[in-house]
Motif scaffolding. Sequence first.
Motif, PDB file in Angstrom:
ATOM      1  N   PRO A 165     -27.487 -37.336  68.197  1.00  0.00           N
ATOM      2  CA  PRO A 165     -28.781 -36.700  67.940  1.00  0.00           C
ATOM      3  C   PRO A 165     -28.928 -36.160  66.517  1.00  0.00           C
ATOM      4  O   PRO A 165     -29.999 -36.273  65.918  1.00  0.00           O
ATOM      5  CB  PRO A 165     -28.834 -35.565  68.963  1.00  0.00           C
ATOM      6  N   TYR A 166     -27.860 -35.582  65.978  1.00  0.00           N
ATOM      7  CA  TYR A 166     -27.930 -35.013  64.618  1.00  0.00           C
ATOM      8  C   TYR A 166     -28.383 -36.079  63.620  1.00  0.00           C
ATOM      9  O   TYR A 166     -29.251 -35.834  62.774  1.00  0.00           O
ATOM     10  CB  TYR A 166     -26.549 -34.460  64.237  1.00  0.00           C
ATOM     11  N   PHE A 167     -27.807 -37.271  63.725  1.00  0.00           N
ATOM     12  CA  PHE A 167     -28.129 -38.325  62.760  1.00  0.00           C
ATOM     13  C   PHE A 167     -29.467 -38.996  63.078  1.00  0.00           C
ATOM     14  O   PHE A 167     -30.199 -39.382  62.166  1.00  0.00           O
ATOM     15  CB  PHE A 167     -26.993 -39.346  62.700  1.00  0.00           C
ATOM     16  N   VAL A 168     -29.788 -39.152  64.360  1.00  0.00           N
ATOM     17  CA  VAL A 168     -31.078 -39.761  64.720  1.00  0.00           C
ATOM     18  C   VAL A 168     -32.222 -38.875  64.203  1.00  0.00           C
ATOM     19  O   VAL A 168     -33.171 -39.361  63.563  1.00  0.00           O
ATOM     20  CB  VAL A 168     -31.190 -39.961  66.249  1.00  0.00           C
ATOM     21  N   ILE A 169     -32.105 -37.566  64.440  1.00  0.00           N
ATOM     22  CA  ILE A 169     -33.149 -36.635  63.973  1.00  0.00           C
ATOM     23  C   ILE A 169     -33.185 -36.615  62.441  1.00  0.00           C
ATOM     24  O   ILE A 169     -34.250 -36.612  61.830  1.00  0.00           O
ATOM     25  CB  ILE A 169     -32.908 -35.222  64.553  1.00  0.00           C
ATOM     26  N   GLY A 170     -32.019 -36.630  61.821  1.00  0.00           N
ATOM     27  CA  GLY A 170     -31.955 -36.644  60.355  1.00  0.00           C
ATOM     28  C   GLY A 170     -32.601 -37.887  59.765  1.00  0.00           C
ATOM     29  O   GLY A 170     -33.345 -37.812  58.789  1.00  0.00           O
TER      30      GLY A 170
END
Lengths: 205, 132
Positions: B5-10
């Motif tokens: 999620p951290y990278f998808v949102i980023g």
Amino acid sequence: MDLATKAKWDKAAPNFDLMSGYGPEKRWEPYKRAFFSQMGDGKILFLAVGTGLDIPFFPPGKHIVGIDISDKMLEKAQPRVEAYQGDLETRHMDVHHLDYPDGHFDQVFTSCTFCSVPQPIEGLKALRRVLAPGGELHMFEHTGSKVFPLSLMMTFMTQLSKRVGPEMNRDTVSNVEAAGFTSIRVEPVYLDVVKTIHAMAPPNA
Amino acid sequence: METRPYFVIGDLLATTAVGALAGLVTALLIPVGWNMMVAMLVGMALGMIVSLPGSFAFMPFFGAMEIMVPTMLAGMFAGMWIAMAAAMNPMSAGDGAGYGAAIGVGCFFVTYALNAWFRRGHRAPSAPEGAN
């Protein structure tokens, strides 16, 4: 030694971890752990050490020589080198002038290196020379894309990026082939841009 | 395909923001009445130039090529399309930013789909425990 390349990376050393130390390394961590898990028990050459961001991903207990063209980068890498649980020696060296006899290493690993080596085919030939016949080359690299418009964008980016660091549109897979390696296998990490390349030095070289 | 999620949102944040920035700058600089082809080429160059510092702002947090490629794509397409639209009819900076953001979201989905296609048949190594 290529002093222009050395100067470029010496200049990048103080702030290198600021740009690459968290996001890119966290992103690639699972891929890099899998990549470096292929390190065997023989003599390993690692090119290029940089500030040592990859060292925490090395499996413990290996026999590794890490080289870099920038002594400023190697200075920054020192705490990570000392923290490695194995035999890791670093040397200030240019890949075009490797100070090792023919067939000295069993494996060579590179990580985001051949975007920056000024003469990539010559550099790869130098790696082939120091690899034992049948020795393994493992590369984690970003390259140009063959997909339009990504290819156009990366050619544009290269005009700017090469002034401060890497080139974005290298065809590293073709360079590996041109340098005389065999059994080339490519695995994508991100699009056709970030990939691992695995190859062998010819058995009867 | 990236699933953390951290990278998808980023990634979504970066492509949306850079698309919006490219759209805003293009809407401000391209006047009504320009030849469409000239406007498109200038907009494309503007979008790509704007996307470079934009991507550098997100790269330390979310990744290198995974940020640079989609944000450059967002900048390029936002610049092209908004320049053509601005050459035909007056466009406010806010509208330019809004359309640019929408193009950025589109580029996010396109690059994820393209990446899934390239990686078909290749399983992603599992993230270590505690990784984002």
